[in-house]
Enzyme design. Structure first.
Site, mmCIF file in Angstrom:
data_model
loop_
_atom_site.group_PDB
_atom_site.id
_atom_site.type_symbol
_atom_site.label_atom_id
_atom_site.label_comp_id
_atom_site.label_asym_id
_atom_site.label_seq_id
_atom_site.Cartn_x
_atom_site.Cartn_y
_atom_site.Cartn_z
ATOM 1 N N ARG A 1 0.808 -1.233 0.000
ATOM 2 C CA ARG A 1 0.000 0.000 0.000
ATOM 3 C C ARG A 1 0.835 1.274 0.000
ATOM 4 N NH1 ARG A 1 -2.952 -3.178 3.539
ATOM 5 N NH2 ARG A 1 -4.756 -4.070 2.499
ATOM 6 N N LYS B 1 2.763 11.542 -11.107
ATOM 7 C CA LYS B 1 1.872 10.695 -11.908
ATOM 8 C C LYS B 1 2.618 9.400 -12.222
ATOM 9 C CE LYS B 1 -1.083 14.002 -14.344
ATOM 10 N NZ LYS B 1 -1.468 14.514 -15.691
ATOM 11 N N GLU C 1 9.749 19.143 -24.782
ATOM 12 C CA GLU C 1 9.007 19.445 -23.542
ATOM 13 C C GLU C 1 9.603 20.689 -22.853
ATOM 14 O OE1 GLU C 1 6.229 17.844 -22.693
ATOM 15 O OE2 GLU C 1 6.366 15.814 -23.534
ATOM 16 N N LYS D 1 7.303 23.250 -13.583
ATOM 17 C CA LYS D 1 6.397 22.114 -13.343
ATOM 18 C C LYS D 1 6.087 21.995 -11.856
ATOM 19 C CE LYS D 1 5.034 17.447 -14.276
ATOM 20 N NZ LYS D 1 5.176 16.203 -15.028
ATOM 21 N N GLU E 1 -4.580 17.859 -11.059
ATOM 22 C CA GLU E 1 -5.061 18.332 -12.356
ATOM 23 C C GLU E 1 -6.560 18.582 -12.395
ATOM 24 O OE1 GLU E 1 -3.054 16.644 -15.745
ATOM 25 O OE2 GLU E 1 -4.668 17.254 -17.095
ATOM 26 N N ARG F 1 -2.960 22.569 -13.957
ATOM 27 C CA ARG F 1 -1.999 21.553 -14.408
ATOM 28 C C ARG F 1 -2.245 21.155 -15.866
ATOM 29 N NH1 ARG F 1 0.501 16.375 -10.946
ATOM 30 N NH2 ARG F 1 1.826 15.626 -12.628
ATOM 31 N N ASN G 1 -0.416 20.331 -20.808
ATOM 32 C CA ASN G 1 -0.810 19.540 -21.978
ATOM 33 C C ASN G 1 -0.755 20.345 -23.275
ATOM 34 O OD1 ASN G 1 -1.310 17.283 -20.382
ATOM 35 N ND2 ASN G 1 -3.413 17.911 -19.978
ATOM 36 N N HIS H 1 -0.489 18.633 -26.581
ATOM 37 C CA HIS H 1 -0.685 17.201 -26.336
ATOM 38 C C HIS H 1 -1.988 16.635 -26.908
ATOM 39 C CE1 HIS H 1 2.885 17.547 -23.919
ATOM 40 N NE2 HIS H 1 2.837 16.275 -23.575
ATOM 41 N N HIS I 1 -1.015 13.668 -29.063
ATOM 42 C CA HIS I 1 -1.413 12.293 -28.751
ATOM 43 C C HIS I 1 -2.103 11.628 -29.940
ATOM 44 C CE1 HIS I 1 -1.306 12.952 -24.109
ATOM 45 N NE2 HIS I 1 -0.152 12.512 -24.575
ATOM 46 N N HIS J 1 7.341 10.462 -28.593
ATOM 47 C CA HIS J 1 6.397 11.345 -27.899
ATOM 48 C C HIS J 1 6.765 12.828 -28.089
ATOM 49 C CE1 HIS J 1 3.646 12.905 -24.914
ATOM 50 N NE2 HIS J 1 4.665 13.533 -24.345
HETATM 51 N N1 LIG Z 1 4.539 10.575 -15.243
HETATM 52 C C1 LIG Z 1 4.537 11.657 -16.000
HETATM 53 O O1 LIG Z 1 4.211 12.758 -15.557
HETATM 54 C C2 LIG Z 1 4.968 11.529 -17.427
HETATM 55 C C3 LIG Z 1 5.205 12.680 -18.169
HETATM 56 C C4 LIG Z 1 5.656 12.549 -19.480
HETATM 57 C C5 LIG Z 1 5.847 11.285 -20.015
HETATM 58 N N2 LIG Z 1 5.600 10.181 -19.266
HETATM 59 C C6 LIG Z 1 5.820 8.824 -19.815
HETATM 60 O O2 LIG Z 1 7.197 8.695 -20.106
HETATM 61 C C7 LIG Z 1 7.356 7.703 -21.125
HETATM 62 C C8 LIG Z 1 8.381 8.181 -22.112
HETATM 63 O O3 LIG Z 1 9.594 8.435 -21.431
HETATM 64 P P1 LIG Z 1 10.992 8.493 -22.189
HETATM 65 O O4 LIG Z 1 10.877 9.335 -23.380
HETATM 66 O O5 LIG Z 1 12.003 8.803 -21.172
HETATM 67 O O6 LIG Z 1 11.133 6.996 -22.766
HETATM 68 P P2 LIG Z 1 11.900 5.687 -22.280
HETATM 69 O O7 LIG Z 1 11.854 5.529 -20.826
HETATM 70 O O8 LIG Z 1 11.360 4.575 -23.108
HETATM 71 O O9 LIG Z 1 13.396 5.976 -22.737
HETATM 72 C C9 LIG Z 1 13.685 6.130 -24.115
HETATM 73 C C10 LIG Z 1 14.805 5.183 -24.574
HETATM 74 O O10 LIG Z 1 16.052 5.689 -24.111
HETATM 75 C C11 LIG Z 1 16.771 4.663 -23.429
HETATM 76 N N3 LIG Z 1 17.575 5.360 -22.416
HETATM 77 C C12 LIG Z 1 17.113 5.928 -21.277
HETATM 78 N N4 LIG Z 1 18.093 6.590 -20.662
HETATM 79 C C13 LIG Z 1 19.217 6.433 -21.410
HETATM 80 C C14 LIG Z 1 20.553 6.896 -21.302
HETATM 81 N N5 LIG Z 1 20.920 7.713 -20.303
HETATM 82 N N6 LIG Z 1 21.428 6.527 -22.256
HETATM 83 C C15 LIG Z 1 21.044 5.741 -23.299
HETATM 84 N N7 LIG Z 1 19.803 5.295 -23.466
HETATM 85 C C16 LIG Z 1 18.894 5.632 -22.542
HETATM 86 C C17 LIG Z 1 15.734 3.719 -22.903
HETATM 87 O O11 LIG Z 1 16.253 2.434 -22.708
HETATM 88 C C18 LIG Z 1 14.693 3.763 -24.025
HETATM 89 O O12 LIG Z 1 15.053 2.880 -25.042
HETATM 90 C C19 LIG Z 1 5.995 7.476 -21.716
HETATM 91 O O13 LIG Z 1 5.515 6.225 -21.306
HETATM 92 C C20 LIG Z 1 5.144 8.582 -21.125
HETATM 93 O O14 LIG Z 1 3.793 8.196 -20.952
HETATM 94 C C21 LIG Z 1 5.182 10.285 -17.988
HETATM 95 ZN ZN LIG Z 2 4.599 15.152 -23.006
#
Ligand SMILES: NC(=O)c1ccc[n+]([C@@H]2O[C@H](COP(=O)([O-])OP(=O)(O)OC[C@H]3O[C@@H](n4cnc5c(N)ncnc54)[C@H](O)[C@@H]3O)[C@@H](O)[C@H]2O)c1
Ligand SMILES: [Zn+2]
Length: 377
Positions: free
Chosen positions: A130, A152, A194, A235, A245, A249, A253, A256, A260, A274
């Protein structure tokens, strides 16, 4: 805000959420601060590091060492890289590993990776027993400026992205900007979109600064720390005022709703990352506002110029393999955001740095706008 004097002096941004407040520690080689910071927050804790195979190769040993120097024992859980790891199957695997390793309330989960690892590990931390404490060690630019901050967490369902999850704030974020040196350039650029978003939605001076300093940021100079700190500060401020949100917040977006739909149309594949979809989405949001007479065409052109300069896509024809027609894009947008009586909610802009929530955007206007954009080259 001024840039840090030396790259070795970290910038601390506090997310002021009362009892759930935490620090974001930003700078080159700040990973070395992970052990002492964790030891101070949770004396005697052991840690479970959740990561993916690619990040493991580059940065797991250094993370384990950073914890070990402060006397913190750790185990690791390694997942395949990529969005497909934000699944129920991976979630089950991480939860099982945490329980098997006897990670309890006094212990800690460390999310070492991009947004995928952060969202998944954060959700496992929110769920096991939990709620376990967790620390974010974001390794992508996108995760350092966005995903690791704000609490999130979640995974995808077969019905769509991020449909299963929880709000669960980390107790610490350590954003070591040197970890980004191993990131593929395309991933770096996508994360940069971003950063641009923060300027466009709320800080015109920051956008001007980015126009002048982006090269140093990409090269890993002091501009990188500064831009990440400004982004996290914005942020953090927004999340502090509207954690769940219900209002402001939503400004985060910007780009977005369009973005999306483009991502979904490309099947969330490598065709369009993304951040690339968000670059296109921001261009569309600005162009749509110009069409509605809200903002001068020159401002929209300025945004396009900057995104194109760093190598981000700015025309719908830039998407490899193309996009479906306006009807399909509208359907995808309707799935993403609620449509009430032909009205869509969009984040619109009055100027660079001045975004607002518009809940009354006519779906027919957006459709006509997209029809025009889809034939542009
Ligand atoms: N929680 C939130 O508020 C929030 C906000 C924005 C996005 N997200 C989520 O984040 C995700 C996308 O995140 P992302 O773009 O970081 O993608 P990701 O985590 O898939 O990383 C992208 C790629 O880079 C590689 N990688 C990561 N760090 C590295 C490094 N230092 N050196 C070499 N390779 C590396 C990973 O293995 C992966 O292949 C989505 O699922 C999205 O929904 C969440
Ligand atoms: Zn985004």
């Amino acid at each position: 805000m001024t840039a840090p004097l030396r790259a070795s002096e970290p910038t601390i941004v506090n997310v002021a959420l009362g009892a759930r407040a935490y620090d974001i520690v930003i700078g080159r080689e700040t990973l070395s601060l992970l052990g002492p910071r964790v030891a101070a927050l949770k004396p005697g804790a052991k840690a479970a590091i959740v990561t993916d195979e690619t990040v493991k190769r580059h940065h797991l040993a250094a993370t384990e060492a950073a914890l070990a120097t402060a006397g913190i024992r750790s185990i690791s859980v390694v997942l395949p890289p990529g969005e497909s790891s934000k699944s129920i199957a991976s979630f089950e695997r991480v939860c099982d590993a945490l329980i098997t390793a006897k990670i309890e309330r006094g212990d800690l989960v460390v999310a070492l990776g991009g947004g995928v690892v952060g969202d998944l590990a954060g959700f496992a931390a929110a769920s096991v027993r939990r709620g376990l404490d967790y620390v974010q060690v974001p390794t992508t630019l996108l995760a350092q400026v966005d995903a690791s901050v704000g609490g999130k967490t979640g995974i995808n369902s077969q019905h769509g992205k991020n449909l299963i999850g929880a709000f669960h704030q980390p107790i610490l974020v350590v954003a070591d900007t040197a970890l980004l040196d191993t990131l593929p350039p395309r991933e770096f650029r996508a994360g940069y979109a971003e950063i641009v978003k923060y300027g466009l939605l709320g800080d015109a001076a920051f956008f001007s600064w980015l126009e002048a300093n982006w090269q140093d940021l990409f090269a890993g100079g002091p501009a990188r720390e500064h831009a990440i700190a400004v982004s996290c500060r914005m942020k953090a401020a927004i999340v502090t005022r509207d954690e769940r949100e219900t209002g402001e917040r939503a400004l985060l977006n910007l780009g977005h709703t369009f973005g999306h739909a483009f991502e979904a149309a490309a099947g969330f594949s490598n065709r369009l990352l993304h951040g690339e979809a968000i670059a296109l989405g921001m261009v569309m949001a600005f162009a749509f506002c110009t069409r509605r007479g809200l903002i001068a065409a020159a401002e929209t052109e300025r945004v396009v110029r900057h995104l194109a300069a760093v190598g981000l896509p700015t025309h719908l024809s830039d998407v490899p393999g193309g996009l479906p027609g306006a009807d399909r894009l509208m359907e995808l947008m309707a799935q993403d955001k609620k449509v009430a009586r032909g009205k869509l909610t969009f984040i619109l802009v009055r100027a660079v740095g001045a975004a607002f929530v518009a809940a009354d955007v006519n779906a027919a206007d957006v459709h006509a706008f997209l029809v025009g954009k889809l034939v542009e080259r």
